[in-house]
Design a protein around this motif. Structure first.
Motif, PDB file in Angstrom:
ATOM      1  N   VAL A 159      -0.004   2.237  -5.058  1.00 24.26           N
ATOM      2  CA  VAL A 159       0.293   1.104  -5.948  1.00 24.26           C
ATOM      3  C   VAL A 159       0.020  -0.123  -5.162  1.00 24.26           C
ATOM      4  O   VAL A 159      -0.110  -0.170  -3.762  1.00 24.26           O
ATOM      5  N   GLN A 160      -0.230  -1.472  -5.904  1.00 22.75           N
ATOM      6  CA  GLN A 160      -0.661  -2.711  -5.232  1.00 22.75           C
ATOM      7  C   GLN A 160       0.286  -2.955  -4.272  1.00 22.75           C
ATOM      8  O   GLN A 160      -0.146  -3.548  -3.375  1.00 22.75           O
TER       9      GLN A 160
ATOM     10  N   ALA B 127      -8.780  -7.375   9.344  1.00 23.23           N
ATOM     11  CA  ALA B 127      -9.315  -7.412   8.104  1.00 23.23           C
ATOM     12  C   ALA B 127      -8.429  -6.396   7.353  1.00 23.23           C
ATOM     13  O   ALA B 127      -8.036  -5.374   7.698  1.00 23.23           O
ATOM     14  N   GLY B 128      -7.955  -6.744   5.902  1.00 20.96           N
ATOM     15  CA  GLY B 128      -7.309  -6.103   5.156  1.00 20.96           C
ATOM     16  C   GLY B 128      -7.911  -4.763   4.521  1.00 20.96           C
ATOM     17  O   GLY B 128      -8.992  -4.462   4.744  1.00 20.96           O
ATOM     18  N   LEU B 129      -6.996  -3.978   3.972  1.00 23.90           N
ATOM     19  CA  LEU B 129      -7.525  -2.603   3.370  1.00 23.90           C
ATOM     20  C   LEU B 129      -8.178  -2.710   2.033  1.00 23.90           C
ATOM     21  O   LEU B 129      -7.685  -3.464   1.143  1.00 23.90           O
ATOM     22  N   GLN B 130      -9.386  -2.317   2.000  1.00 18.39           N
ATOM     23  CA  GLN B 130     -10.383  -2.721   1.039  1.00 18.39           C
ATOM     24  C   GLN B 130      -9.739  -1.493  -0.109  1.00 18.39           C
ATOM     25  O   GLN B 130     -10.181  -0.482   0.053  1.00 18.39           O
ATOM     26  N   VAL B 131      -9.963  -1.825  -1.481  1.00 21.15           N
ATOM     27  CA  VAL B 131      -9.625  -0.810  -2.549  1.00 21.15           C
ATOM     28  C   VAL B 131     -10.842  -0.573  -3.192  1.00 21.15           C
ATOM     29  O   VAL B 131     -12.189  -1.209  -3.200  1.00 21.15           O
TER      30      VAL B 131
ATOM     31  N   THR C 252       3.741  -3.578 -14.170  1.00 19.75           N
ATOM     32  CA  THR C 252       3.711  -4.697 -13.407  1.00 19.75           C
ATOM     33  C   THR C 252       2.471  -4.697 -12.385  1.00 19.75           C
ATOM     34  O   THR C 252       1.926  -3.695 -12.182  1.00 19.75           O
ATOM     35  N   GLU C 253       2.123  -6.153 -11.953  1.00 25.52           N
ATOM     36  CA  GLU C 253       0.812  -6.191 -10.975  1.00 25.52           C
ATOM     37  C   GLU C 253       1.343  -5.367  -9.776  1.00 25.52           C
ATOM     38  O   GLU C 253       0.398  -4.686  -9.049  1.00 25.52           O
ATOM     39  N   ALA C 254       2.689  -5.387  -9.170  1.00 23.87           N
ATOM     40  CA  ALA C 254       2.948  -4.740  -8.064  1.00 23.87           C
ATOM     41  C   ALA C 254       2.946  -3.050  -8.209  1.00 23.87           C
ATOM     42  O   ALA C 254       2.675  -2.326  -7.292  1.00 23.87           O
ATOM     43  N   THR C 255       2.943  -2.641  -9.340  1.00 25.53           N
ATOM     44  CA  THR C 255       3.137  -1.026  -9.690  1.00 25.53           C
ATOM     45  C   THR C 255       1.584  -0.717 -10.050  1.00 25.53           C
ATOM     46  O   THR C 255       1.539   0.602 -10.476  1.00 25.53           O
ATOM     47  N   LYS C 256       0.815  -1.645 -10.260  1.00 29.89           N
ATOM     48  CA  LYS C 256      -0.719  -0.995 -10.777  1.00 29.89           C
ATOM     49  C   LYS C 256      -1.291  -0.266  -9.825  1.00 29.89           C
ATOM     50  O   LYS C 256      -1.028  -0.397  -8.429  1.00 29.89           O
ATOM     51  N   THR C 257      -1.909   0.924  -9.893  1.00 23.46           N
ATOM     52  CA  THR C 257      -2.380   1.895  -9.333  1.00 23.46           C
ATOM     53  C   THR C 257      -3.980   1.638  -8.878  1.00 23.46           C
ATOM     54  O   THR C 257      -4.651   1.331  -9.767  1.00 23.46           O
ATOM     55  N   VAL C 258      -4.178   1.548  -7.550  1.00 22.93           N
ATOM     56  CA  VAL C 258      -5.641   1.193  -6.856  1.00 22.93           C
ATOM     57  C   VAL C 258      -6.059   2.432  -6.184  1.00 22.93           C
ATOM     58  O   VAL C 258      -5.018   3.110  -5.736  1.00 22.93           O
ATOM     59  N   CYS C 259      -7.379   2.535  -5.829  1.00 21.86           N
ATOM     60  CA  CYS C 259      -7.581   3.659  -5.085  1.00 21.86           C
ATOM     61  C   CYS C 259      -8.370   3.166  -3.820  1.00 21.86           C
ATOM     62  O   CYS C 259      -8.986   2.058  -3.746  1.00 21.86           O
ATOM     63  N   VAL C 260      -8.340   3.901  -2.669  1.00 23.02           N
ATOM     64  CA  VAL C 260      -8.865   3.638  -1.352  1.00 23.02           C
ATOM     65  C   VAL C 260      -9.869   4.886  -1.041  1.00 23.02           C
ATOM     66  O   VAL C 260      -9.257   6.030  -0.940  1.00 23.02           O
TER      67      VAL C 260
END
Length: 356
Positions: A333-334, A350-354, A2-10
Motif C-alpha cells: 500500500v502507498q 534514493a527512494g523505493l521505485q514502484v 484513499t491514496e494511502a491505501t492504494k496498492t502499488v507494486c515493486v
C-alpha cells in the motif's frame, strides 16, 4: 480507497537493492546488508508481508537507539565435529542465522548431521528463508527461534513466551515441490497484528485479547494484550519448547527476557537452534526423492472435503505466490512505500521505485 491505501507494486530486485542500500548507509557491511535484504524480500515474495521489508523502519530505529550494532559480525565456535555455536554479538539475526545454517550444512555433508546454537542474536525475519537455504543445498532442516513475550502460558493471562515459529524442510522429488513448514504456535503471527495496524485493518477476534483480557478486532488494542495460542495448551507448550531449545540451551534470554524488534529499550538477546541433515542417511537419495514424490501426490490428491477445490502441500501456496510475484511484482500500500521512503530520505539515499 484513499491514496494511502492504494496498492502499488515493486520489483523484487528493486526491493532487495533498496533495503541493502538503506542498511549500508546505516553502517551494515555490504555482505550482511545483502543477506538481510534477501531474507526480507523472500518473505514479501512468499506473501508473508508481516516479515518483509516493512520491518525496516523498526530495524533502523533499533540501530539509531543504540540497541542493535550494525557493524557486528557473527562469530563461531566449534564444540564437537557436528556441533557449533554462533554468537550474534548483538548484530542482525539474519547473518547469524545464515552463518549457522551454512555451518550446519557443511557439517552435515561430512558427518550426516550438523547442529548449531545461536546466542545474543536479534530477529531474523521469516524462518522459511533459512529452511530454504538448507533445501537449496539438498538438506533437510529444523529451524527454531525464541522471541519477545506475546503469549500467556496456558491458564495464565500475562505475556511470558514468544510467538516463536517452528520451521522445518526437506527437498522434494523430481515430480514434487520441497516440503517447507513455517508456523507460529499462536493462532496468528504477531507480525500480522503490526501489519494490520500499519494498514488500518481490523483483525479476526480469535487472534488476540486486549489489555483487559477481552477478544478484540483492533490491532492497537491487541498489542496491549496477548496473542492466543493455537490449540490452547498445545500451542502454549510448543512456545515453551522454543524457549527451551533456543533460549535456555544457547545461553540467550528466555522466560520473557527476549526484547522484541519494536522495543527500543535494550538488545534483543534472541536465541536460535538450527539443524541440517542429509536426506540419504537411511535410504538412498533416489529412494528419498521417490518417496517424497509419493507423499506429495498422496497429499494433494487426497479426497477433498465439501467446498475445497484444491489441497496444497505445506509451503506450496507460498511457492506459487513467489512465482507470481517474481513476475508481476510485490504489492504494497502507498503508506508503506511512504514510510520506507521517509527512512531513505533520513539516510540520504534514493527512494523505493514502484512498477509504473
Amino acid at each position: 480507497m484513499t491514496e494511502a491505501t492504494k496498492t502499488v507494486c515493486v520489483r523484487h530486485e528493486a526491493a532487495e537493492a533498496f533495503v541493502a542500500t538503506l542498511l549500508q548507509a546505516s553502517g551494515v557491511s555490504k555482505q550482511n546488508a545483502e543477506i538481510v535484504a534477501r531474507g526480507l524480500v523472500q518473505a514479501d515474495l512468499r506473501g508473508v508481508e508481516s516479515h518483509g521489508i516493512n520491518r525496516m523502519p523498526s530495524y533502523l530505529a533499533r540501530i539509531q537507539n543504540g540497541v542493535l550494532d550494525p557493524t557486528a559480525e557473527p562469530t563461531i565456535k566449534q564444540v564437537t565435529p557436528v556441533v557449533a555455536q554462533v554468537d550474534g554479538n548483538n548484530g542482525f539475526g539474519f547473518p547469524a542465522a545464515h552463518l549457522a545454517m551454512e555451518t550446519a550444512i557443511a557439517m552435515a555433508r561430512t558427518f550426516g548431521i550438523g547442529m548449531v546454537s545461536v546466542k545474543h542474536s536479534n530477529h531474523f525475519g521469516m524462518s522459511a528463508w533459512i529452511v530454504r537455504q538448507a533445501v537449496d543445498a539438498g538438506m533437510m532442516s529444523l529451524v527454531f527461534t525464541n522471541s519477545s513475550p506475546a503469549l500467556p502460558v496456558w491458564g495464565g493471562k500475562s505475556q511470558l513466551v514468544g510467538v516463536s515459529p517452528i520451521a522445518c524442510g526437506a527437498p522434494g522429488g523430481e515430480d514434487s515441490i520441497p516440503f517447507i513448514l513455517d508456523m507460529a504456535p499462536s493462532v496468528a503471527a504477531r507480525g500480522k497484528i503490526h501489519k494490520a495496524l500499519r494498514r488500518g485493518d481490523k483483525i479476526p477476534t480469535d487472534w488476540a485479547l486486549d489489555g483487559e483480557g477481552h477478544p478484540t478486532d483492533d490491532p492497537e488494542e491487541a498489542l496491549k494484550g496477548v496473542m492466543l495460542p493455537m490449540g490452547g495448551p498445545k500451542g502454549s507448550a510448543l512456545a515453551i519448547m522454543m524457549d527451551v531449545f533456543s533460549g535456555v540451551l544457547s545461553g540467550s534470554a528466555f522466560a520473557g527476557g527476549v526484547t522484541g524488534p519494536y522495543d527500543m529499550s535494550k538488545p534483543g538477546d534472541v536465541g536460535h537452534f538450527i539443524i541440517a541433515l542429509r536426506p540419504d542417511l537411511f535410504v538412498s537419495l533416489d529412494d528419498f526423492r521417490q518417496r517424497m514424490d509419493v507423499l506429495y501426490q498422496r497429499v494433494v490428491g487426497s479426497d477433498k472435503m465439501a467446498g475445497v477445490d484444491r489441497i496444497y502441500f505445506p509451503g506450496e501456496i507460498e511457492q506459487l505466490t513467489e512465482r507470481r510475484r517474481r513476475k508481476d511484482g510485490i504489492p504494497f500500500v502507498q503508506s508503506e512505500i511512504d514510510a520506507l521512503n521517509t527512512e531513505a530520505k533520513k539516510l540520504g539515499v534514493a527512494g523505493l521505485q514502484v512498477v509504473p
